[in-house]
Design an enzyme around this catalytic site. Structure first.
Site, PDB file in Angstrom:
ATOM      1  N   HIS A  74     -38.379  -3.027  27.897  1.00 25.59           N
ATOM      2  CA  HIS A  74     -38.558  -3.597  29.195  1.00 25.59           C
ATOM      3  C   HIS A  74     -39.724  -4.755  29.027  1.00 25.59           C
ATOM      4  O   HIS A  74     -40.300  -5.359  29.876  1.00 25.59           O
ATOM      5  CB  HIS A  74     -39.346  -2.523  30.141  1.00 25.59           C
ATOM      6  CG  HIS A  74     -38.490  -1.702  30.563  1.00 25.59           C
ATOM      7  ND1 HIS A  74     -38.737  -0.391  30.985  1.00 25.59           N
ATOM      8  CD2 HIS A  74     -37.078  -1.567  30.779  1.00 25.59           C
ATOM      9  CE1 HIS A  74     -37.457   0.244  31.720  1.00 25.59           C
ATOM     10  NE2 HIS A  74     -36.568  -0.493  31.244  1.00 25.59           N
ATOM     11  N   CYS A 101     -43.842 -19.612  29.296  1.00 28.20           N
ATOM     12  CA  CYS A 101     -43.535 -21.056  30.228  1.00 28.20           C
ATOM     13  C   CYS A 101     -42.109 -21.207  30.318  1.00 28.20           C
ATOM     14  O   CYS A 101     -41.436 -21.252  29.365  1.00 28.20           O
ATOM     15  CB  CYS A 101     -44.001 -22.423  29.835  1.00 28.20           C
ATOM     16  SG  CYS A 101     -43.424 -23.689  31.255  1.00 28.20           S
ATOM     17  N   CYS A 105     -48.601 -23.398  33.182  1.00 23.85           N
ATOM     18  CA  CYS A 105     -48.654 -23.878  31.807  1.00 23.85           C
ATOM     19  C   CYS A 105     -49.397 -25.017  31.711  1.00 23.85           C
ATOM     20  O   CYS A 105     -49.398 -25.999  32.524  1.00 23.85           O
ATOM     21  CB  CYS A 105     -47.105 -24.233  31.739  1.00 23.85           C
ATOM     22  SG  CYS A 105     -46.777 -25.087  29.802  1.00 23.85           S
ATOM     23  N   THR A 111     -40.204  12.043  28.014  1.00 27.09           N
ATOM     24  CA  THR A 111     -39.119  11.798  28.724  1.00 27.09           C
ATOM     25  C   THR A 111     -38.017  13.051  28.508  1.00 27.09           C
ATOM     26  O   THR A 111     -38.112  14.154  27.871  1.00 27.09           O
ATOM     27  CB  THR A 111     -38.476  10.568  28.413  1.00 27.09           C
ATOM     28  OG1 THR A 111     -37.626  10.118  29.531  1.00 27.09           O
ATOM     29  CG2 THR A 111     -38.074  10.580  27.082  1.00 27.09           C
ATOM     30  N   SER A 112     -37.138  13.131  29.545  1.00 27.03           N
ATOM     31  CA  SER A 112     -36.119  13.971  29.574  1.00 27.03           C
ATOM     32  C   SER A 112     -34.575  13.340  29.257  1.00 27.03           C
ATOM     33  O   SER A 112     -34.672  12.005  29.173  1.00 27.03           O
ATOM     34  CB  SER A 112     -36.061  14.684  30.924  1.00 27.03           C
ATOM     35  OG  SER A 112     -35.331  13.948  31.814  1.00 27.03           O
TER      36      SER A 112
END
Length: 246
Positions: free
Chosen positions: A126, A134, A155, A196-197
């Site tokens: 992610h 920029c 920027c 997590t699962s």
């Protein structure tokens, strides 16, 4: 020897006998560091109360493009203002990696927790709050630049709005990153689900490619799919991994 100690000994054996071990680091890794995540019921409620909109409404490309100042107000406060602490999980993972017992971590949070703990071979599916740029000229910016900016961070070269290096809700993930994550899971002899699962919204698409020998789950919450794993330890990873002796 109690049940937990037996499970720890079995986990040591599984890791030591594995030629290729991959970890999947889920939202539980953020929780053990003190952050619930935007999708938790508590966080969603607080966001609605504070901003009048849900995280799914604000943390989007549409909001970034059309209500830019409000987006960055939310981003600085809720994302950059709630960076999880590094826990023992990351430090142990780094020692496992250095010892040749952990080949890759596939991570779902945007806070570089494994990297901050010393891990090298990490796939952050992610993105990261620490890598921003920029979109026009490509100049890179630090997390601190966005955090310390007033209103909209722009920027310094061309004045365009800087794009946070994280995946927003509704955006497609980078196909190259997804392909590499899939390749790592396919290659794994041991797959360790941390925080997590098996039915994780993020990881289930990768887990289905696992054809190795042992599937391990270390998570604080029980799940009906746990029975498909070879070893399940119901606890936070930070309480389990340090007992492996790395």
């Amino acid at each position: 020897m109690d049940i937990l100690e037996k499970k720890i000994e079995l986990l040591k054996k599984i890791i030591n006998e594995s030629s290729y071990t991959v970890m999947l680091g889920g939202s539980g890794m953020m929780k053990e560091g003190g952050y619930q995540g935007l999708k938790s019921a508590e966080q969603a409620y607080e966001t609605e109360k504070k901003y009048g909109l849900s995280p799914e409404d604000i943390f989007t490309t549409v909001f970034y493009n059309n209500r830019t100042e409000q987006f960055f107000n939310f981003y600085r406060t809720e994302i950059l203002g709630n960076i999880p602490q590094i826990t023992e999980s990351a430090y142990v993972a780094a020692r496992m990696e250095a010892a040749g017992k952990l080949q890759c971590i596939i991570d779902s949070n945007v806070y570089d927790l494994p990297q901050r703990g010393g891990c090298k071979n990490v796939i952050s599916i992610h993105g990261s709050i620490y890598h921003n740029q920029c979109p026009h000229c490509g100049r890179q910016y630090s997390m601190e630049y966005i955090r310390d900016s007033e209103k909209i961070p722009r920027c310094e070269n061309c004045g365009r709005v800087i794009r946070p290096g994280v995946t927003l809700y509704g955006e497609m993930l980078d196909s190259l990153v997804m392909s590499e994550a899939t390749r790592q899971v396919e290659q794994a002899e041991v797959l360790m689900l941390m925080g997590t699962s098996m039915e994780s919204e993020v990881f289930s698409k990768y887990i289905r490619y696992f054809e190795g020998k042992k599937l391990v789950i270390i998570h604080s919450e029980e799940h009906f799919m746990d029975e498909k794993a070879d070893l399940v330890i119901i606890d936070e990873p930070k309480n389990v991994l340090p007992r492996l002796g790395f």
